[in-house]
Design an enzyme around this catalytic site. Sequence first.
Site, PDB file in Angstrom:
ATOM      1  CG  HIS A  36      -1.916   1.257   1.176  1.00  0.00           C
ATOM      2  ND1 HIS A  36      -3.341   0.928   0.627  1.00  0.00           N
ATOM      3  CD2 HIS A  36      -1.824   2.439   1.671  1.00  0.00           C
ATOM      4  CE1 HIS A  36      -3.849   2.225   0.735  1.00  0.00           C
ATOM      5  NE2 HIS A  36      -2.997   2.901   1.266  1.00  0.00           N
ATOM      6  CB  CYS A  37       2.024   3.384  -2.874  1.00  0.00           C
ATOM      7  SG  CYS A  37       3.183   4.816  -3.016  1.00  0.00           S
TER       8      CYS A  37
END
Length: 416
Positions: free
Chosen positions: A165-166
Amino acid sequence: MAGRVYEAWKGSNKFLFGGRLIFGPDAWSLPFTLLLIITPVTLFSVFVATHLRHEFFSNTAGDAILVVAILFTLFVLILLFLTSARDPGIVPRNLRPPEEELCYETTVSADGIQAPTVQIPRTKEVIVYGVPVRVKYCDTCMLYRPPRCSHCSICNNCVERFDHHCPWVGQCIGVRNYRFFFMFVSSATLLCIYVFSMSALYIKFLMNNNQSTVWRAMRESPWSIMLMIYSFISLWFVGGLTGFHLYLISTNQTTYENFRYRSDNRINVYDRGCSNNFLETFCSKVKPSRNDFRALMREEPPRNITLATTWERPGEEEEGSSDLEEGRQKVEDDLDIDEDVMKLQQRSNAEEGSDPAHHMVEVDQMRVGSSERAPTIRSEVRHGNWGARSSAQEDVVSGSSVIRESRSYAAAEEGR
């Protein structure tokens, strides 16, 4: 009126334009990322690129520097939008556990009560390229995760081929946007190199034209120095990320798999060779989304799950009526026995001349299987006037003899 799917979505995603765009819950970081990209490019265009136009003999070459910077920036912003505003590969969650995987068991509590329980195996094995791979059951989405799928705790969704998850793009990186994410990071790396190179080139021109030193050229164009420092620092971040993902692509790994299973020395069953891994990442067709967020919701009828219990046996329904009649007859016989025993006790009391109110009769009847044990009569005689208690007397008589004696005594009384 039925609502849309995105209106009742159980994940933590945010939807815009009627469910056409989907973002993560931390989409507030996206404007900050845009600011980090647009601001230095704007300063470069105003204070560096416009001055470089006059340093070339051909105006076309000078204009190309500014045009390339603007187009390259637009390309990076489009890749950022494709990464953060689309479905990364969310696996639709189930409304109920899969019935074909349910296991019915019976547990016995401390007091001997049997209770049926439904359990689901935590893992199961699937075959990937001829190799068994264990997949886990997700309690939140109520499904067995496909291979390389993981549940994102931030978005609260199971994402297919979950990479990470960026927070910079405010979205999960999965099977449907990993290609655009890598292109975004690598393009940002090239943009940093371009801004750094053009700013250094402008400092070089100032030194040659004025026959001055580096420090004097830096005083004439401080924005060039600031852009070089900013690009150099950013290059370490996006450049290092680009190199790391080049390694992951060449070995067909995800960031999640690399950090989680690095020390396990597992065999990577998805590695098909360096060239084939790159072809799979960049040349394969992007999978269509498994979710139609704008579709109308449909209410599914509730399904009843019949729990198997240990006291249900085949054929009980057919024998139900006969068992009921047999039970009624058994209860009536027990009542007759109890009545005869009471009459027998009254007769005994009359012969002994004692008060029947001070006698207690307890009848215990135990059954083991289909066989019966003769009732046990315990009589305890209490003499309340003197406060003394006699020793307990326990007589065990067979059920048939008690019934015959009590019934004969009743017939004699009626004859009198």
